[in-house]
Design an enzyme around this catalytic site. Structure first.
Site, mmCIF file in Angstrom:
data_model
loop_
_atom_site.group_PDB
_atom_site.id
_atom_site.type_symbol
_atom_site.label_atom_id
_atom_site.label_comp_id
_atom_site.label_asym_id
_atom_site.label_seq_id
_atom_site.Cartn_x
_atom_site.Cartn_y
_atom_site.Cartn_z
ATOM 1 N N GLN B 132 0.827 -1.200 0.000
ATOM 2 C CA GLN B 132 0.000 0.000 0.000
ATOM 3 C C GLN B 132 0.861 1.250 0.000
ATOM 4 O O GLN B 132 1.679 1.428 0.905
ATOM 5 C CB GLN B 132 -0.884 -0.014 1.258
ATOM 6 C CG GLN B 132 -1.760 1.189 1.424
ATOM 7 C CD GLN B 132 -2.213 1.364 2.871
ATOM 8 O OE1 GLN B 132 -1.419 1.255 3.803
ATOM 9 N NE2 GLN B 132 -3.478 1.628 3.063
ATOM 10 N N GLY B 133 0.715 2.098 -0.990
ATOM 11 C CA GLY B 133 1.504 3.331 -1.057
ATOM 12 C C GLY B 133 0.663 4.553 -0.757
ATOM 13 O O GLY B 133 0.133 5.181 -1.663
ATOM 14 N N TYR B 134 0.543 4.868 0.496
ATOM 15 C CA TYR B 134 -0.271 6.021 0.900
ATOM 16 C C TYR B 134 0.630 7.155 1.419
ATOM 17 O O TYR B 134 0.765 8.199 0.822
ATOM 18 C CB TYR B 134 -1.252 5.624 2.002
ATOM 19 C CG TYR B 134 -2.551 5.010 1.553
ATOM 20 C CD1 TYR B 134 -2.693 4.447 0.290
ATOM 21 C CD2 TYR B 134 -3.663 4.986 2.409
ATOM 22 C CE1 TYR B 134 -3.904 3.879 -0.103
ATOM 23 C CE2 TYR B 134 -4.865 4.427 2.019
ATOM 24 C CZ TYR B 134 -4.986 3.871 0.770
ATOM 25 O OH TYR B 134 -6.180 3.314 0.392
ATOM 26 N N SER B 135 1.227 6.913 2.595
ATOM 27 C CA SER B 135 1.938 7.992 3.294
ATOM 28 C C SER B 135 3.138 8.491 2.498
ATOM 29 O O SER B 135 3.753 7.752 1.727
ATOM 30 C CB SER B 135 2.441 7.510 4.650
ATOM 31 O OG SER B 135 1.366 7.152 5.467
ATOM 32 N N SER B 167 4.435 -0.804 3.822
ATOM 33 C CA SER B 167 4.692 -2.087 4.483
ATOM 34 C C SER B 167 5.141 -3.125 3.469
ATOM 35 O O SER B 167 4.462 -3.336 2.466
ATOM 36 C CB SER B 167 3.426 -2.602 5.167
ATOM 37 O OG SER B 167 2.935 -1.626 6.036
ATOM 38 N N GLU B 251 -9.144 -0.706 7.000
ATOM 39 C CA GLU B 251 -7.870 -0.831 7.702
ATOM 40 C C GLU B 251 -8.064 -0.621 9.198
ATOM 41 O O GLU B 251 -7.489 -1.323 10.011
ATOM 42 C CB GLU B 251 -6.870 0.190 7.135
ATOM 43 C CG GLU B 251 -5.449 -0.034 7.631
ATOM 44 C CD GLU B 251 -4.461 0.987 7.083
ATOM 45 O OE1 GLU B 251 -4.899 1.993 6.498
ATOM 46 O OE2 GLU B 251 -3.251 0.778 7.266
ATOM 47 N N GLU B 371 -5.147 10.297 17.613
ATOM 48 C CA GLU B 371 -5.657 11.676 17.645
ATOM 49 C C GLU B 371 -6.543 11.954 16.430
ATOM 50 O O GLU B 371 -7.570 12.646 16.547
ATOM 51 C CB GLU B 371 -4.488 12.663 17.706
ATOM 52 C CG GLU B 371 -3.717 12.636 19.033
ATOM 53 C CD GLU B 371 -2.886 11.376 19.254
ATOM 54 O OE1 GLU B 371 -2.537 10.694 18.262
ATOM 55 O OE2 GLU B 371 -2.602 11.050 20.432
#
Lengths: 373, 387
Positions: B132-135, B167, B251, B371
């Site tokens: 997964q390429g998100y951040s 990951s 997720e 948060e």
């Protein structure tokens, strides 16, 4: 286990209960009772009897509605929201469950709401049935009860009492206790009123050589804890439900205030520090709600986990209610400290509910033991 | 429970008994035992391969997916029965992957028939391992701020940029990534959800060593990466944020979860193992441990209740942020207690308690921090005002 969400019937019951309570028993009605010095409104209780609430755990053959423990929990959740005062838990839950398990013939008058039961167990400052010291001395075919009971819920209005007393052994023994079902007006019983912080009906009772016959024994002599166990479990689950509803009730009032109160030119609910605390409280209430639902299901299904889940629900609900009322008062600021505002009523009832039928430590220890701690 | 479910339970229990290789029975559920699949996957044992193939043949790697893609076509209730029976039989999961958890649900919801037919069978069979390429370095909690660019070059996209916290990117075959396809649009409206083969020239990965000693996460770089347009974007171009949001919900449920029910997971006592008498007598340990077990059991029931809600068609929606928040905070508490109970022993890496303890610290960061979860609850569930 049956699903932990309300079934269609349960959703209807909840809606009906909420509609009824919002109309006839909002928190202002509790305030009125308080101001007029009465623990609950007999007319309201009579209505509850007619709606089948008083007989929620009484079989249809005895005139009950036999809706079950989860239904009783739903009613308690809704009553907790509006701080509805009634003998529901003492009579319709604890006594009905105990006496039904014992095959008593007093169930039909519980179902109509005419007979009110109180449970006289506690003697010290903490809930600990096995530490019962009240003596039940054998006297021919009868018994003579002597001793004192503290903090008996519905003690001044009940016309019958479930009394736990010692027929053998000594305080602390699990065995040797016997449960009696006696008339509250029996000679030798003296009432000593208590002004409790939640303005509900609690009383101290002293017993001086009070006669009880073999017919008054519930279950078996010397095995009173076993006779009381089903009622206690049910009562703990129901009280947990009331505390869960109470938590949701004060949380809703507090959320409303966060959305309306302005300081520094903005709604205080826009401050992230309060938002996160409100969100945390939401999470705690959600988690507790699950334990309450599971306890009701387990009781209805006669699951071996019923005692564990009742304790889990009571432990969780005790802590959640404490958090909810503390956040409620704090987020209201000064107004939350005034008698004129309702938040204090929630706080005081939460404290009583925290102690009654076993505190957090009592129930957490039961859960922990189950998990091998 | 209905008769149908009961007969399904009997059937599945019998199937597991007949097909679970003896070597896998009761195998510990640790990171090393997971079967991830993929082009380069080396099975830990013949038993692991047999178990994957048999489960895939029966549609059990993705029990609820349609059978045409190699799924099992089961209902939620049946899936729960399957999981119960797997636990009862001491059976490990046959296959885990980001394809199963995330891309699959996204494709089933947003994908074209071609995309589903191309990718889902490889996921259920364990042939392709996805990451997964998100951040990105500048897009953590503020995920919509992703800057990795995909330029429209006619028949292909040209991708440039950097992802972080990907990951197992170094072990994955393909990546589903959030890339910016419109730089002029408001930040949520210029993002697309793009599928990229990791073998494409210009894609490089670099593992990041974590405080736990492990390196499950990578930096992933894209330098003039050519992505053919055909089937590259899932959902509508520039509306990748909708796909991402949908998946984040998945997720969150996954990270918060780890099963539901009354006796979900090992007890704290089991996880601690033998403990010094001094620990058992320590009132602070006892109090913290008891509170943890109370909360953990109630949380397990909450997972179950939320599943029941979803099954009954009552929307769970943003409230799932609560599961993620509560579950991860609980897990951190749990491992603090375990570390304290194991005392000096736990300070030795070889003891095995320290790495999981450190790993749990990421639980409340990844997939949206605690948060951010509290923000979601307060704004979308409680509808608290913004000013």
């Amino acid at each position: 286990m049956e699903k932990l969400v309300d079934t269609e019937d349960e959703a209807m019951l909840r809606d009906a209960a909420r509609g009824f309570l919002d109309n006839f028993s909002p928190v202002s009605a509790f305030r009125k009772n308080r101001d007029e010095g009465r623990a609950f409104d007999p007319a309201l209780w009579s209505e509850m009897g007619q709606m089948g609430w008083a007989g929620v755990l009484v079989g249809e053959g005895d005139g009950g509605s036999d809706m079950g423990h989860r239904a009783a929990g739903i009613l308690c959740e809704e009553m907790g929201r509006t701080l509805t005062a009634s003998p529901f838990i003492s009579s319709a839950v604890i006594a009905a469950t105990t006496l039904r398990a014992a095959g008593s013939d007093h169930l039909s008058s519980i179902a109509t709401g005419e007979t009110l039961y109180a449970l006289a167990v506690d003697e010290g400052s903490k809930f600990a049935p096995s530490r019962t010291a009240m003596e039940a001395r054998a006297d021919g075919n009868a018994f003579r009860l002597t001793g004192a009971k503290a903090f008996v819920a519905e003690g001044s209005t009940a016309n019958r009492l479930l009394v736990l007393a010692r027929t053998s052994g000594s305080a602390g023994d699990e065995q040797g206790l016997t449960l009696f079902d006696i008339d509250a007006s029996r000679a030798g019983i003296k009432q000593d009123s208590v002004e409790t912080i939640d303005y509900r009906d609690f009383i101290n009772l002293s017993f001086d050589n009070v006669e009880a016959t073999g017919d008054d024994v519930v279950g078996d002599v010397d095995n009173g804890l076993a006779a009381l166990a089903p009622g206690l479990r049910a009562g703990q689950a129901a009280l947990a439900a009331e505390l869960g509803g109470l938590s949701a009730g004060i949380a809703a009032i507090t959320l409303g205030y966060l959305k309306e109160r302005k300081q520094f030119g903005r709604h205080i609910g826009s401050f992230q520090v309060l938002q996160h605390r409100a969100a945390h409280l939401f999470a705690e209430i959600e988690v507790t709600t699950s334990a309450i639902a599971a306890a009701g299901r387990a009781l209805d299904e006669g699951s071996e986990n019923a005692a564990l889940l009742s304790s889990l629900a009571k432990a969780r609900a005790t802590q959640t209610a404490k958090l909810a009322v503390m956040e409620g008062v704090q987020m209201h600021g000064g107004i939350g400290m005034t008698d004129e505002y309702d938040a204090g009523f929630f706080m005081k009832r939460a404290r009583v509910g925290a102690e009654w039928l076993g505190d957090y430590g009592h129930h957490a220890a039961i859960v922990a033991a189950h998990r091998g701690l | 429970m209905s008769d149908n479910l009961e007969s399904f339970r009997a059937e599945i229990a019998e199937w597991i008994a007949a097909n679970l290789p003896a070597d896998l029975k009761g195998i510990p559920h640790d990171e090393d035992a997971i079967c991830w699949g993929g082009r380069n996957w080396v099975f830990k044992s013949d038993a692991q391969r047999d178990w994957l193939e048999r489960c895939h043949g029966r549609g059990l790697t993705c029990p609820r997916w349609p059978t045409e893609y190699g799924g099992g076509g089961l209902s939620r209730a049946q899936e729960k029965v399957l999981r119960d029976e797997m636990v009862k039989a001491g059976a490990p999961s046959p296959l885990e992957s980001f394809g199963i958890w995330m891309l699959g649900p996204a494709l089933l919801h947003f994908g074209t028939d071609e995309q589903k037919a191309t990718h889902l069978p490889d996921i259920t069979a364990g042939k392709i391992r996805w990451c997964q390429g998100y951040s990105e370095p500048g897009a953590g909690s503020d995920l919509a701020n992703v800057q990795t660019r995909a330029e429209d070059k006619g028949d292909h996209w040209l991708v440039n940029g950097q992802k972080i916290w990907t990951s197992y990117a170094d072990k994955a075959d393909k990546i589903f990534a959030l890339v910016r396809t419109d730089r002029d649009a408001p930040k949520h409206l210029g993002i697309s959800f793009m599928l990229i083969d990791m073998n494409t020239p210009g894609v490089t990965t670099k593992p990041i060593q974590l405080i736990s000693g492990a390196s499950p996460f990578c930096e992933t770089f894209f330098d003039d990466v050519v992505v053919p347009k055909e089937g590259a974007i899932v959902g509508t171009q520039n509306r990748g944020w909708d796909v991402a949001k949908y998946l984040l919900t998945h997720e969150r449920e996954m990270i918060g979860g780890g099963g539901g029910g009354l006796t979900a997971g090992s007890s704290l006592a089991e996880m601690i193992g033998t403990r010094d008498a001094l620990v058992s007598e320590d009132p602070i340990f006892r109090a913290e441990a008891m509170q943890l077990e109370v909360d953990a059991m109630a949380f397990g029931l909450t997972m179950e209740r939320y599943k029941d809600m979803a099954e009954s068609g009552q929307g769970v929606g943003d409230a799932s942020a609560m599961l993620k928040y509560y579950g991860t905070e609980l897990n951190k508490r749990r491992h603090e207690i375990i570390m304290s109970a194991r005392g000096l022993d736990a300070l030795d890496w070889d003891d095995g308690a320290a790495a999981p303890w450190l790993r749990t610290k990421a639980n409340s960061i990844e997939g949206g921090t605690s948060e951010v979860m509290l923000d979601i609850i307060s704004k979308r569930v409680l509808e608290l005002p913004s000013k």
